[in-house]
Structure formats: C-alpha cells, structure tokens
Design a protein around this motif. Structure first.
Motif, PDB file in Angstrom:
ATOM      1  N   THR A  93      89.988 -24.912   3.402  1.00 19.28           N
ATOM      2  CA  THR A  93      90.343 -26.111   2.664  1.00 19.28           C
ATOM      3  C   THR A  93      91.915 -26.421   3.149  1.00 19.28           C
ATOM      4  OG1 THR A  93      88.812 -25.613   0.852  1.00 19.28           O
ATOM      5  CG2 THR A  93      90.541 -26.934   0.428  1.00 19.28           C
ATOM      6  N   SER A  94      92.650 -25.515   3.206  1.00 23.64           N
ATOM      7  CA  SER A  94      94.125 -25.614   3.470  1.00 23.64           C
ATOM      8  C   SER A  94      94.488 -24.365   4.374  1.00 23.64           C
ATOM      9  CB  SER A  94      94.802 -25.892   2.252  1.00 23.64           C
ATOM     10  OG  SER A  94      96.373 -25.823   2.605  1.00 23.64           O
ATOM     11  N   LEU A 161      93.766 -31.378  11.213  1.00 25.98           N
ATOM     12  CA  LEU A 161      93.341 -30.787  10.117  1.00 25.98           C
ATOM     13  C   LEU A 161      94.331 -30.511   9.072  1.00 25.98           C
ATOM     14  CD1 LEU A 161      91.537 -28.100  12.551  1.00 25.98           C
ATOM     15  CD2 LEU A 161      90.416 -29.717  10.897  1.00 25.98           C
ATOM     16  N   PRO A 162      94.000 -29.917   7.924  1.00 25.45           N
ATOM     17  CA  PRO A 162      94.977 -29.959   6.510  1.00 25.45           C
ATOM     18  C   PRO A 162      95.872 -28.644   6.910  1.00 25.45           C
ATOM     19  CG  PRO A 162      92.927 -29.253   6.129  1.00 25.45           C
ATOM     20  CD  PRO A 162      92.567 -29.909   7.228  1.00 25.45           C
ATOM     21  N   SER A 164      99.527 -26.994   7.110  1.00 28.60           N
ATOM     22  CA  SER A 164     101.149 -26.964   6.752  1.00 28.60           C
ATOM     23  C   SER A 164     101.886 -26.011   7.433  1.00 28.60           C
ATOM     24  CB  SER A 164     101.208 -26.688   5.095  1.00 28.60           C
ATOM     25  OG  SER A 164     100.631 -27.524   4.461  1.00 28.60           O
ATOM     26  N   VAL A 220     100.897 -25.199  -1.140  1.00 27.92           N
ATOM     27  CA  VAL A 220     100.358 -25.778  -0.182  1.00 27.92           C
ATOM     28  C   VAL A 220      98.735 -25.593  -0.117  1.00 27.92           C
ATOM     29  CG1 VAL A 220     102.085 -26.245   1.510  1.00 27.92           C
ATOM     30  CG2 VAL A 220     100.459 -24.345   1.887  1.00 27.92           C
ATOM     31  N   ARG A 223      97.639 -28.004  -2.555  1.00 23.85           N
ATOM     32  CA  ARG A 223      97.847 -29.475  -1.998  1.00 23.85           C
ATOM     33  C   ARG A 223      97.732 -29.442  -0.595  1.00 23.85           C
ATOM     34  NH1 ARG A 223     101.023 -28.044  -6.291  1.00 23.85           N
ATOM     35  NH2 ARG A 223     101.503 -29.467  -7.853  1.00 23.85           N
ATOM     36  N   PRO A 224      96.272 -29.475  -0.258  1.00 23.00           N
ATOM     37  CA  PRO A 224      96.207 -29.296   1.309  1.00 23.00           C
ATOM     38  C   PRO A 224      96.685 -30.650   1.867  1.00 23.00           C
ATOM     39  CG  PRO A 224      94.152 -28.810   0.034  1.00 23.00           C
ATOM     40  CD  PRO A 224      95.267 -29.211  -0.966  1.00 23.00           C
ATOM     41  N   GLY A 225      97.149 -30.351   3.196  1.00 22.79           N
ATOM     42  CA  GLY A 225      97.615 -31.507   3.880  1.00 22.79           C
ATOM     43  C   GLY A 225      98.302 -31.418   5.231  1.00 22.79           C
ATOM     44  N   THR A 226      98.574 -32.461   6.042  1.00 23.53           N
ATOM     45  CA  THR A 226      99.095 -32.146   7.426  1.00 23.53           C
ATOM     46  C   THR A 226     100.455 -32.230   7.504  1.00 23.53           C
ATOM     47  OG1 THR A 226      96.992 -32.474   8.325  1.00 23.53           O
ATOM     48  CG2 THR A 226      98.965 -32.528   9.897  1.00 23.53           C
ATOM     49  N   ARG A 227     101.411 -31.692   7.347  1.00 29.44           N
ATOM     50  CA  ARG A 227     102.909 -31.646   7.170  1.00 29.44           C
ATOM     51  C   ARG A 227     103.762 -30.462   7.808  1.00 29.44           C
ATOM     52  NH1 ARG A 227     100.478 -29.705   2.417  1.00 29.44           N
ATOM     53  NH2 ARG A 227     100.331 -31.624   1.270  1.00 29.44           N
TER      54      ARG A 227
END
Length: 345
Positions: A93-94, A161-162, A164, A220, A223-227
C-alpha cells in the motif's frame, strides 16, 4: 492488524521503525542475513525475523507474500536495487525508501563527499539540485554513493508507485555504525579534562535520529504517495552543543578550548564539524503530518547509555580507522602545554 515488512530491519533505521510500528499494534517482519542480529526487543514485542538476502529477489517476493501495508527498504543503494524493489512495492500500500542528504549539490556542484565542502545558502529543501545519477561507479566510493542514490531514487519515483523517498542526514541511533558519539564518549571515559573544538565548535551538520525517521516512516504509511521528503532532528545543534549534550548526560565536566583558524590543522575535529552549515528543511514532512519523536538531546540518550555499557563490558565500537583523527591526545596535550607556556611568558 496492518502488516509491515522491513528490508534491513536489524540496522538502526530498521529496528527503530519496526519498534515504533510494533508498539503501535502492527505486525512486523524484518529481514536480514543473520538471525543472531535480530534485536531482542523486537522479538519481545512480537516481531518476526526472516533470513533473506536483499539481493535474492525470489526470497524477497516470498517474504512479501500476498502483499503488505507498508514496505520499508533500508538497503537500496543503486538503480539495480530500486528496480528489484518495484515488484515488491507493487504489492504494498505504501513504500518508504531510505536515501540521504548525500544526493544534494550546491551551486558549484559540490556535495557532502566532495573534496571541497558544499556551501548551501540556507536550509536545504527537497527542490535543491542533486548529483547526476550514475550506476557505472561503485556506490561505496565518495563520488559514487550520492550519484547511485539519485539513480535509485529516479527508478522509484518514475515508477508511479506510492513510494516515499526519505532523505535523512547523519543518522544516529542504537546499532548505528559508526556510532559518531563514541568520539566524545571515549574522551569522557578516558577522563580527559579538556575538549578541543575546531572552528570554535560552531560547525553544523544536521543530525537525524533513527527514532525520528521511524516517525516519518509511520506517517507515510498512513498517507501513501509518490514523493521526496527530508528528515532530520527538529533542532540542528552545532558541534559545541552536541558535545555539551553528551558530556552533560554522562555527568562529565571539562574545559572547552574553542580553537580558531590559527590552530594546527586537524586539531579539535569531530564527526559533526562542517566548514559551512548543512541543515535540512523538513517543512514538507511537517505539512504531511509528521511529528518528530524528540530532539537530538532526548533521542541520543539511549545511544550514549549503550556505548558506555558496551565499553564497560569490554565491547567498545570497533575502530576500523573512522575514529583515528579524534583521539590524538598527544597532539592535544602538546598544544595545551604550549598554550600554558605562552601564557606564562
């Protein structure tokens, strides 16, 4: 119960992240090559060890199984490492990928490992230029480390993909190697009555507690994300403040001899000295909801206690040459004697 898989879970970052997640009620599996290195405190909390080599893609895929809520990679150093991570991240998921401040360059192209120290105009944000990505040089080399990290970051970020990418600075924590604090702790144990500091102890090289990096990893995960996110301690103590923190925790007093540019080269150097301040801007992480676990002083205390205990048990940190420049007591005593001689004339 959410599940996390930590690749390289026996190192300082992995063990701190696993510990935080286990306390928060997660199911946590950590990987490593040697079961004997599994931190006992993780086992006591229910953490599971999986004997998996980071380079064994088949074993890693088996460790992920049907999927995981959080994947943490503490062992991604090259583009090839990142490419092997993507199939695993696709089932998470993350994902948190640990990079570092070594990727940043200043206006002249200098970086942390350059022969010429970098000179940043202020706190370094995630938009600061980075080294040119390379995968044709050894990532263990001074020029290769940051360049390979950049290459790994790009593979991860361009995947969509998510993932970080987290960039810490001078990580400290239980299990860190080298344990930079030993440069001061040993002096205390040796009963030194004077502490010499180059540049008047004003150098700043921002530190990152493994516990604070663990807090960002948990953020993270939620709060999944690409960053890309910087991570460092909420304070940025200078060398003098760090040394005072360590000595104060150990109940030791000494004369602080703050050297200027006229002192012999190499005298009074420490692992945190820097010709120019290197401070990370962590506002992006804060905006995401990250809250640090503590300041440098509060997070370093367990490390200091472990170092003292290890030394008293005859197991001080292995000195493989890293600390060679920090314990030249003969040169220090000669300088101090000369200072007394000059004062008596």
């Amino acid at each position: 119960m959410p599940r996390a898989l930590v690749l390289g879970g026996t190192g300082p970052v992995g063990r701190a992240a696993a510990h935080r997640l286990l306390v928060a009620g997660w199911q946590v599996d950590v990987t490593g090559r040697d079961p004997a290195r599994m931190p006992p405190e993780l086992s006591a909390l229910g953490g599971e060890f999986k004997a998996v080599d980071r380079a064994d893609s088949t074993a890693l895929r088996a460790a992920v199984g049907e999927g995981t809520d959080l994947l943490v990679d503490c062992l991604c150093f090259t583009a090839a490492d990142a490419r092997s991570l993507l199939p695993l991240a696709a089932h998470a998921t993350s994902t948190a990928l640990i990079s570092g401040r070594a990727v940043y360059i200043d206006a002249a192209g200098n970086h942390i490992n350059s022969s010429t120290p970098p000179h940043f105009s202020g706190p370094v944000s995630e938009t600061q230029p980075t080294m040119t990505p390379r995968d044709d040089i050894d990532h263990h080399s001074r020029e290769g480390y940051g360049a390979n990290k950049v290459a790994a970051e790009l593979v991860a970020l361009e995947s969509g993909l998510p993932i970080s990418v987290l960039r810490p600075s001078q990580i400290h924590g239980v299990g860190a190697s080298p344990a930079r604090e030993w440069a001061v702790v040993k002096r205390v144990l040796d009963g030194r009555t004077a502490l010499l500091l180059a540049r008047r102890g004003a150098g700043v090289a921002h530190t990152t507690a493994a516990a604070n990096l663990a807090a960002l990893i948990e953020t993270v995960a939620e709060r999944p994300g690409t960053r890309v996110l910087n991570c460092a301690d909420p304070d940025a103590p200078n060398v003098l403040e760090i040394c005072r923190t360590i000595a104060g925790h150990l109940g030791h007093e000494w004369e602080e001899v703050l050297l200027d540019d006229t002192a012999p080269v190499g005298l009074g150097c420490t692992p945190w000295d820097s010709a120019h301040p290197v401070v990370l801007d962590t506002s992006a992480a804060t905006a995401l909801g990250y809250r640090p676990a503590g300041s440098y002083a509060t997070t370093i205390a367990p490390v200091l206690d472990r170092l003292v205990e290890a030394a008293r048990n005859g197991q001080p940190p292995v000195d493989d040459g890293y600390f060679a420049d920090y314990f030249d007591y003969a040169a220090e005593d000669a300088f101090l004697a000369g200072r007394v001689g000059r004062a008596g004339r």
